[in-house]
Design a protein around this motif. Sequence first.
Motif: not given
Length: 463
Positions: A186-199
Amino acid sequence: MATEQTGSRKRKAPAIEGAAASSSSQGLVAAAGGGPLLLPKKRKRPVTRRSLVPYLMGREVGARGRAGFRGFEGRLRGYAVHKLPELLRERELALGTLNKVFASQWLNARQVVCGTKCNTLFVVDVQSGQITRIPLLRNRKPEPPRAQPSCGIHAIELNPSKTLLATGGENPNSLAVYQLPTLDPVCLGDRHGHRDWIFAIAWMSDTVAVSGSRDGTVALWRMDPYRVNGSKAWHNDEELPVYAHIRPRDMETIPRSSTNPSNRKVRALAFNHKNQELGAVSLDGHFHLWKARNTLSRLLTIRLPYCRENVCLTFCEELSLYAVGSQSHVSFVDPRQRQQNIRPLCSREGGTGVRSLSFYQHIITVGTGHGSLLFYDTRAQKFLEEKASAILGSTREPTRRKLRLTCGRGWLNHNDLWVNFGGMNEFPNALYTHCYNWPEMKLFVAGGPLPSGLHGNYAGLWS
């Protein structure tokens, strides 16, 4: 055998001398020959059945919606949550050479979706053992080569209506969302998001999710309802699925603590739907609470009693209580009270830590780093206990030993790192994830060897 209860026994009313005309309005009937008036017989109350048999028979013919059956179903669940753990038996599932399962969720009665340290997203059929890999979503811009290996997929969460699945992308800093049951992107949150791993990931509603990252931030994401509610996935000219690239609607930073200002990594999230509040645990030993609406507004920060390896968090709707798993304890947080009424419980599993937690009603299931499952009753404030083997004509009595389910050996790669660890044939598997399928009364448990350098996996179906 079913037992029945009827109304009170029939009673004969006392004779009434010289009955008045108004007596008929009181429900009295004249006897033949002008004798005394008697009260009519009371109508019998509906029969109340307290056996499991009529309940199951009624459910087979579609009687689930009746109030009596709903009440019985609630009592049945309460009974099951106490009795099920001691009845569970393990069947190991072979996962090949995959490395450490960190996250899992039931998709339906026979399929579980899992994420691993080797950055693999897959669905396992618990009946046939078949494994189907799911392609990961890629960032719009090419990623620079990493100096360190990927952390893998640490979180998988389904939205309340079970129409969307949120997890990590090919880049573990990004939030990937898939449609269910097709698992189309559906979508990918990759713009202006986290700078490290999502836990960690938590859903606030069917279209709003929150992610917590090792960079010390919490991000709020809103999905496009038009894409979410569309009946078909979008495809390009080559018939490959097309997905949107989105940015967070809000981002909040974990406040720095005075004791360990550099280690404010977000490790776990849990959402209170009733109060619309988001709880978070950071590795510096603090619990944080936000009011979650269109944005996140921080309400409070509490220092936890045990500050080492706070890596898992769960919320109990029934008790309005958060539970935090640390290196050797489970601590309870009630944001409404300054002093906590439930004392922390100690897992006593050799300091290997609490690695996964879940609430069902008032029972909390604890997955440890030593390959065992424990069950704690928050009302009685004690662990469920083993029962002695039944002797003919007697009931099973508690043994005063904690009920402990010990998981199987799994698979371990005997590589050079294994040799450096001493070449031991057995390492306890840390149970990084577990999830219940309560309608089927099944429990999926998965993980792998606790030392970070060892490569291996474990998965088992307990039923």
